[in-house]
Enzyme design. Sequence first.
Site, PDB file in Angstrom:
ATOM      1  N   THR A 192       0.825  -1.209   0.000  1.00 37.71           N
ATOM      2  CA  THR A 192       0.000   0.000   0.000  1.00 37.71           C
ATOM      3  C   THR A 192       0.865   1.269   0.000  1.00 37.71           C
ATOM      4  O   THR A 192       1.901   1.336   0.667  1.00 37.71           O
ATOM      5  CB  THR A 192      -0.907   0.013   1.240  1.00 37.71           C
ATOM      6  OG1 THR A 192      -1.775  -1.118   1.183  1.00 37.71           O
ATOM      7  CG2 THR A 192      -1.750   1.279   1.292  1.00 37.71           C
ATOM      8  N   SER A 198      -6.181  -0.095  -3.103  1.00 36.04           N
ATOM      9  CA  SER A 198      -6.797  -1.204  -3.836  1.00 36.04           C
ATOM     10  C   SER A 198      -6.238  -1.324  -5.252  1.00 36.04           C
ATOM     11  O   SER A 198      -6.107  -2.429  -5.784  1.00 36.04           O
ATOM     12  CB  SER A 198      -8.318  -1.021  -3.891  1.00 36.04           C
ATOM     13  OG  SER A 198      -8.884  -1.091  -2.594  1.00 36.04           O
ATOM     14  N   GLY A 231       2.320  -2.561   8.423  1.00 33.77           N
ATOM     15  CA  GLY A 231       2.303  -3.138   9.763  1.00 33.77           C
ATOM     16  C   GLY A 231       3.653  -3.713  10.157  1.00 33.77           C
ATOM     17  O   GLY A 231       4.201  -4.571   9.466  1.00 33.77           O
ATOM     18  N   ARG A 364     -29.831 -10.295  33.000  1.00 34.65           N
ATOM     19  CA  ARG A 364     -30.188  -8.884  33.244  1.00 34.65           C
ATOM     20  C   ARG A 364     -31.680  -8.691  33.019  1.00 34.65           C
ATOM     21  O   ARG A 364     -32.216  -9.057  31.969  1.00 34.65           O
ATOM     22  CB  ARG A 364     -29.389  -7.987  32.293  1.00 34.65           C
ATOM     23  CG  ARG A 364     -29.656  -6.496  32.452  1.00 34.65           C
ATOM     24  CD  ARG A 364     -29.091  -5.959  33.766  1.00 34.65           C
ATOM     25  NE  ARG A 364     -28.814  -4.535  33.678  1.00 34.65           N
ATOM     26  CZ  ARG A 364     -29.705  -3.569  33.912  1.00 34.65           C
ATOM     27  NH1 ARG A 364     -30.941  -3.889  34.253  1.00 34.65           N
ATOM     28  NH2 ARG A 364     -29.347  -2.306  33.806  1.00 34.65           N
ATOM     29  N   GLU A 471      -6.464  -5.789   2.906  1.00 33.82           N
ATOM     30  CA  GLU A 471      -6.541  -6.965   2.031  1.00 33.82           C
ATOM     31  C   GLU A 471      -7.699  -6.851   1.042  1.00 33.82           C
ATOM     32  O   GLU A 471      -8.315  -7.851   0.675  1.00 33.82           O
ATOM     33  CB  GLU A 471      -6.667  -8.254   2.857  1.00 33.82           C
ATOM     34  CG  GLU A 471      -5.418  -8.614   3.615  1.00 33.82           C
ATOM     35  CD  GLU A 471      -4.225  -8.854   2.707  1.00 33.82           C
ATOM     36  OE1 GLU A 471      -4.291  -9.745   1.857  1.00 33.82           O
ATOM     37  OE2 GLU A 471      -3.233  -8.126   2.857  1.00 33.82           O
ATOM     38  N   ASP A 473     -10.563  -3.497  -0.225  1.00 36.52           N
ATOM     39  CA  ASP A 473     -11.782  -2.807   0.198  1.00 36.52           C
ATOM     40  C   ASP A 473     -12.987  -3.675  -0.128  1.00 36.52           C
ATOM     41  O   ASP A 473     -13.091  -4.248  -1.220  1.00 36.52           O
ATOM     42  CB  ASP A 473     -11.880  -1.473  -0.548  1.00 36.52           C
ATOM     43  CG  ASP A 473     -13.178  -0.757  -0.263  1.00 36.52           C
ATOM     44  OD1 ASP A 473     -13.239   0.004   0.707  1.00 36.52           O
ATOM     45  OD2 ASP A 473     -14.148  -0.980  -1.035  1.00 36.52           O
TER      46      ASP A 473
END
Length: 723
Positions: A192, A198, A231, A364, A471, A473
């Site tokens: 990227t 993309s 990353g 609850r 990975e 859009d």
Amino acid sequence: MAQESSINRASRRTRILSNHLVQSPSDPTSCLQSNSCLSYTPPEVTESFDFETKEMRKILDFHNLEDRDWLFRVIEQGKVFNGKERGGRMFVIPDYNQTMEQQREMTMKRIEYLLERGVFDGWLMKKGVEAELKKLAFLDVIQNFDHSLAVMLGVHFFLWGGAIQFMGTKRHHDKWLRDTETFALKGCFSMTELGHGSNVRGIETVTTYDLKAGEFVINTPCESAQKYWIGGAANHATHTIVFSQLNINGVNQGVHAFIVQIRDEDGNISPNIRIADCGHKIGLNGVDNGRIWFDNLRIPRENLLNSVADVSPDGQYLSAIKDPDQRFAAFLSPLTSGRIPIATSAVFSSKVGLAIAIRYSLSRRVFSDTPNGPEVLLLDYPSHQRRLLPLLAKSYAMTFGGNYLKMIYVNRTPGSAKTLHVVSSAFKAIFTWHNMRTLQECREACGGQGLKTENKIGHMKGEFDVQSTFEGDNNVLMQQVSKALLSEYVAAKKKNKPFKGLGLEHMNGPVPVIPSNLTSSILRSSQFQMNAFCLRERDLLNRFAAEVSLYQSKGESKEHAFMVSYQLAEDLGRAFSDRAILQTFIDAEANVTAASLKNVLGLLRSMYALICLEEDAAFLRYGYLSTGNAAAVRKEVTKLCGELRPHALALVSSLGIPDAFLGPIAFNWIDANSSSSVKTLVSESFSVLSKGFIVSFFLFASVHKKKPGEMPPPIAVMVLTCT
């Protein structure tokens, strides 16, 4: 007498106020009487289990159950996983109150902890279905604890390691794979860019070949070409795969991948490389995303990943695939492996959210439906059932879809590459969208408790939001699915041959007919459900092909025709996905013999199919369902909610998620929030002192009409002294 009466009244009011402010035990003489307090009742006390949850878990988890349970225990026992006691139970929950830098360091410490215990053994060096399934099972477990940890491992093993495995050749395997598995090096993946995500073909990083030196030279020619969101790059990675345009002798040969060292063993950034931090994010702050620039960076010729194309020492470009489009497709096809863990982790995330929210709703209570009657459990409200149970059915269905996707991947062949690409694209988009919707609904269903980080659901939204983007859009992926289906359609029509592959064989038969009157038995029939899904997919594919053809007949390019037909493309992509998921559910159900399991799976399958019919406007838009039939579907969904309600606890107990990996509100939320479980803001000594001053001041102001220079009355001094 009047003065004494005033003192008595003031003293009485003071006792009441004092007890209220410092929470003293109730005084029998006090006029303040508390109502009976709520108590926690475990749902297991009142809920019944009509099927074996262990057997259901085997169907869902599908593979490597013992390996999963071993790793769950390893994580629960490790101090680096931040075990905390809440309400008498231990939970392992990352400390998201840490700074970004602290979270990143904890991610690396956790990787080291798992590495020392052999968790990653064979992730790259072992081959075969068994080894791959074990790796996928371990990744399922890890993401249940922390998405940052799972993403860092995914980048290192699936992207960096996967690129070397599938895009490289023996020389790369021998040199890099073992060191990757042992973390002797730390890999990342530089595809990227700031200006291109993309659209991989449009990336602007440029690589040329220096014939004299026998080296490649990599450059970042402009700011939009900087590698972005990489990353691991900001702090920890030592190596990366760089995607770049390859220019040989003045001819652009398209995008290729190169191995680049970006840091030495001591963490020093390599010469001719600049790295910057992407900064704080809405989630995944345990991942050190970075930006990279290259300034005439030189690397050996052998660092080109050359499974598809190579450059000879004398500078000749070599590839058996001459067509640039086919070469690009072959080049990127192995990268679909990264979508597999994203898709499956999204389903596991949705199951964690649902397990917490449904368990909470089974203990609850809120409001009463009868005068002076007991409050009603949240999940006994039909509206609450409608919020959560259809999402639970979808998560079950997508679990079967995820298992099918895993099996395509681990049994992949060159002939199955197209199927793997299309199914992984479709399921990645559908599963991650479902996860975000589910987490939002679960967060709201837990009320204010859903906002607490320790209860996981609210924070998980930020952690998993990125899955809709990285990975591929999701919207782009769905359009890729539709393009692939259109290619199959055009090929079948052109060759006048039947459809084969991608589940499109139903196109060869007659058009399904939807009955005009949909009864309950028809709506719950798997044959009707599949017919409805196939009718939608068939019609949308015909419409999409006709619309693209119409634009092309008017002189528009194929690319422009796709672009303006995006609405049909998105509808078709969803239709394909829903039909494929339903088929995996039907197949899984067919392999079950126990009647109790088969019964509840039938309810879940019908819920999945009918909620898809209800939610997709295409069924009404294109006339597949009449308004009357649409109303019948809606009514049946409500009935199914009521029938699934008694199974709710058993269904979430079958998901294979240990208690420690849920949030405290999934269990005794009263004890988890008791005053003894937190540090009080006011110390006891200060509380007592405050009480004395409050009492004395109240008496002084209420009783004593002080004159200038007059001392306080004896009773005020006495009260202050006694307290």
